[in-house]
Design a protein around this motif. Sequence first.
Motif, PDB file in Angstrom:
ATOM      1  N   LYS A   1     -25.058 -84.618 -57.076  1.00  0.00           N
ATOM      2  CA  LYS A   1     -25.973 -84.517 -58.210  1.00  0.00           C
ATOM      3  C   LYS A   1     -25.252 -84.984 -59.472  1.00  0.00           C
ATOM      4  O   LYS A   1     -24.174 -84.512 -59.784  1.00  0.00           O
ATOM      5  CB  LYS A   1     -26.437 -83.071 -58.381  1.00  0.00           C
ATOM      6  N   VAL A   2     -25.870 -85.918 -60.159  1.00  0.00           N
ATOM      7  CA  VAL A   2     -25.275 -86.423 -61.391  1.00  0.00           C
ATOM      8  C   VAL A   2     -26.082 -86.037 -62.626  1.00  0.00           C
ATOM      9  O   VAL A   2     -25.623 -86.235 -63.744  1.00  0.00           O
ATOM     10  CB  VAL A   2     -25.081 -87.957 -61.348  1.00  0.00           C
ATOM     11  N   TRP A   3     -27.279 -85.498 -62.429  1.00  0.00           N
ATOM     12  CA  TRP A   3     -28.081 -85.063 -63.569  1.00  0.00           C
ATOM     13  C   TRP A   3     -29.129 -84.084 -63.074  1.00  0.00           C
ATOM     14  O   TRP A   3     -29.728 -84.286 -62.019  1.00  0.00           O
ATOM     15  CB  TRP A   3     -28.759 -86.248 -64.239  1.00  0.00           C
ATOM     16  N   ASP A   4     -29.336 -83.028 -63.830  1.00  0.00           N
ATOM     17  CA  ASP A   4     -30.355 -82.039 -63.491  1.00  0.00           C
ATOM     18  C   ASP A   4     -31.443 -82.101 -64.559  1.00  0.00           C
ATOM     19  O   ASP A   4     -31.213 -81.711 -65.704  1.00  0.00           O
ATOM     20  CB  ASP A   4     -29.749 -80.636 -63.436  1.00  0.00           C
ATOM     21  N   PRO A   5     -32.621 -82.610 -64.218  1.00  0.00           N
ATOM     22  CA  PRO A   5     -33.681 -82.708 -65.220  1.00  0.00           C
ATOM     23  C   PRO A   5     -34.173 -81.341 -65.703  1.00  0.00           C
ATOM     24  O   PRO A   5     -34.793 -81.245 -66.760  1.00  0.00           O
ATOM     25  CB  PRO A   5     -34.800 -83.474 -64.504  1.00  0.00           C
ATOM     26  N   ASP A   6     -33.863 -80.300 -64.955  1.00  0.00           N
ATOM     27  CA  ASP A   6     -34.253 -78.948 -65.352  1.00  0.00           C
ATOM     28  C   ASP A   6     -33.134 -78.232 -66.095  1.00  0.00           C
ATOM     29  O   ASP A   6     -33.008 -77.011 -66.013  1.00  0.00           O
ATOM     30  CB  ASP A   6     -34.670 -78.137 -64.115  1.00  0.00           C
ATOM     31  N   ASN A   7     -32.330 -78.971 -66.826  1.00  0.00           N
ATOM     32  CA  ASN A   7     -31.227 -78.374 -67.583  1.00  0.00           C
ATOM     33  C   ASN A   7     -31.788 -77.628 -68.794  1.00  0.00           C
ATOM     34  O   ASN A   7     -32.924 -77.852 -69.202  1.00  0.00           O
ATOM     35  CB  ASN A   7     -30.205 -79.443 -67.987  1.00  0.00           C
ATOM     36  N   PRO A   8     -30.976 -76.747 -69.399  1.00  0.00           N
ATOM     37  CA  PRO A   8     -31.475 -75.920 -70.507  1.00  0.00           C
ATOM     38  C   PRO A   8     -31.575 -76.630 -71.858  1.00  0.00           C
ATOM     39  O   PRO A   8     -32.077 -76.045 -72.823  1.00  0.00           O
ATOM     40  CB  PRO A   8     -30.450 -74.783 -70.581  1.00  0.00           C
ATOM     41  N   LEU A   9     -31.136 -77.866 -71.939  1.00  0.00           N
ATOM     42  CA  LEU A   9     -31.126 -78.567 -73.230  1.00  0.00           C
ATOM     43  C   LEU A   9     -32.467 -79.231 -73.521  1.00  0.00           C
ATOM     44  O   LEU A   9     -33.163 -79.676 -72.609  1.00  0.00           O
ATOM     45  CB  LEU A   9     -30.026 -79.629 -73.246  1.00  0.00           C
ATOM     46  N   THR A  10     -32.774 -79.334 -74.808  1.00  0.00           N
ATOM     47  CA  THR A  10     -33.976 -80.069 -75.214  1.00  0.00           C
ATOM     48  C   THR A  10     -33.633 -81.556 -75.278  1.00  0.00           C
ATOM     49  O   THR A  10     -32.448 -81.942 -75.344  1.00  0.00           O
ATOM     50  CB  THR A  10     -34.456 -79.614 -76.604  1.00  0.00           C
ATOM     51  N   ASP A  11     -34.658 -82.392 -75.278  1.00  0.00           N
ATOM     52  CA  ASP A  11     -34.429 -83.837 -75.411  1.00  0.00           C
ATOM     53  C   ASP A  11     -33.695 -84.143 -76.714  1.00  0.00           C
ATOM     54  O   ASP A  11     -32.833 -85.021 -76.761  1.00  0.00           O
ATOM     55  CB  ASP A  11     -35.750 -84.602 -75.375  1.00  0.00           C
ATOM     56  N   ARG A  12     -34.018 -83.420 -77.757  1.00  0.00           N
ATOM     57  CA  ARG A  12     -33.361 -83.639 -79.061  1.00  0.00           C
ATOM     58  C   ARG A  12     -31.864 -83.322 -78.975  1.00  0.00           C
ATOM     59  O   ARG A  12     -31.034 -84.060 -79.512  1.00  0.00           O
ATOM     60  CB  ARG A  12     -34.026 -82.770 -80.131  1.00  0.00           C
TER      61      ARG A  12
END
Length: 159
Positions: free
Chosen positions: A15-26
């Motif tokens: 896994k190289v990226w989790d789209p359900d991460n806690p960060l906002t797009d901003r």
Amino acid sequence: PGESDNRNQQKMEMKVWDPDNPLTDRQIDQFLVVARAVGTFARALDCSSSIRQPSLHMSAAAASRDITLFHAMDTLQRNGYDLAKAMSTLVPQGGPVLCRDEMEEWSASEAMLFEEALEKYGKDFNDIRQDFLPWKSLASIVQFYYMWKTTDRYIQQVR
């Protein structure tokens, strides 16, 4: 469908990226801006970069290429999307991390040799390597070609 998959998924994928991460797009966008700034600063500190990228404008352009952004996103993922930890990874104790791609690894004279060879041989990368750039790997030449195609030099040569 209906068959069991006995393969070990951990060995097959990473896994190289989790789209359900806690960060906002901003927050992610802000981190990428910081990563580009760190890349520009790292180039200012690196003597060999200043020879190849003599202006701040060129250094900033180099820092905005994919290699810097991929490194930044990988850094975020490896640090569990913790912005403070990720920032510390981008700028460890020894100074900022510098990520380079093929466009930065080649000197201006090597790029000119490549263009001359491309004019003579077309996309026959084996001949280009053999007759013009024997110190470069075939993979390096091919990667440079695809990055070079995104430059103004390519557009000028096509015209």
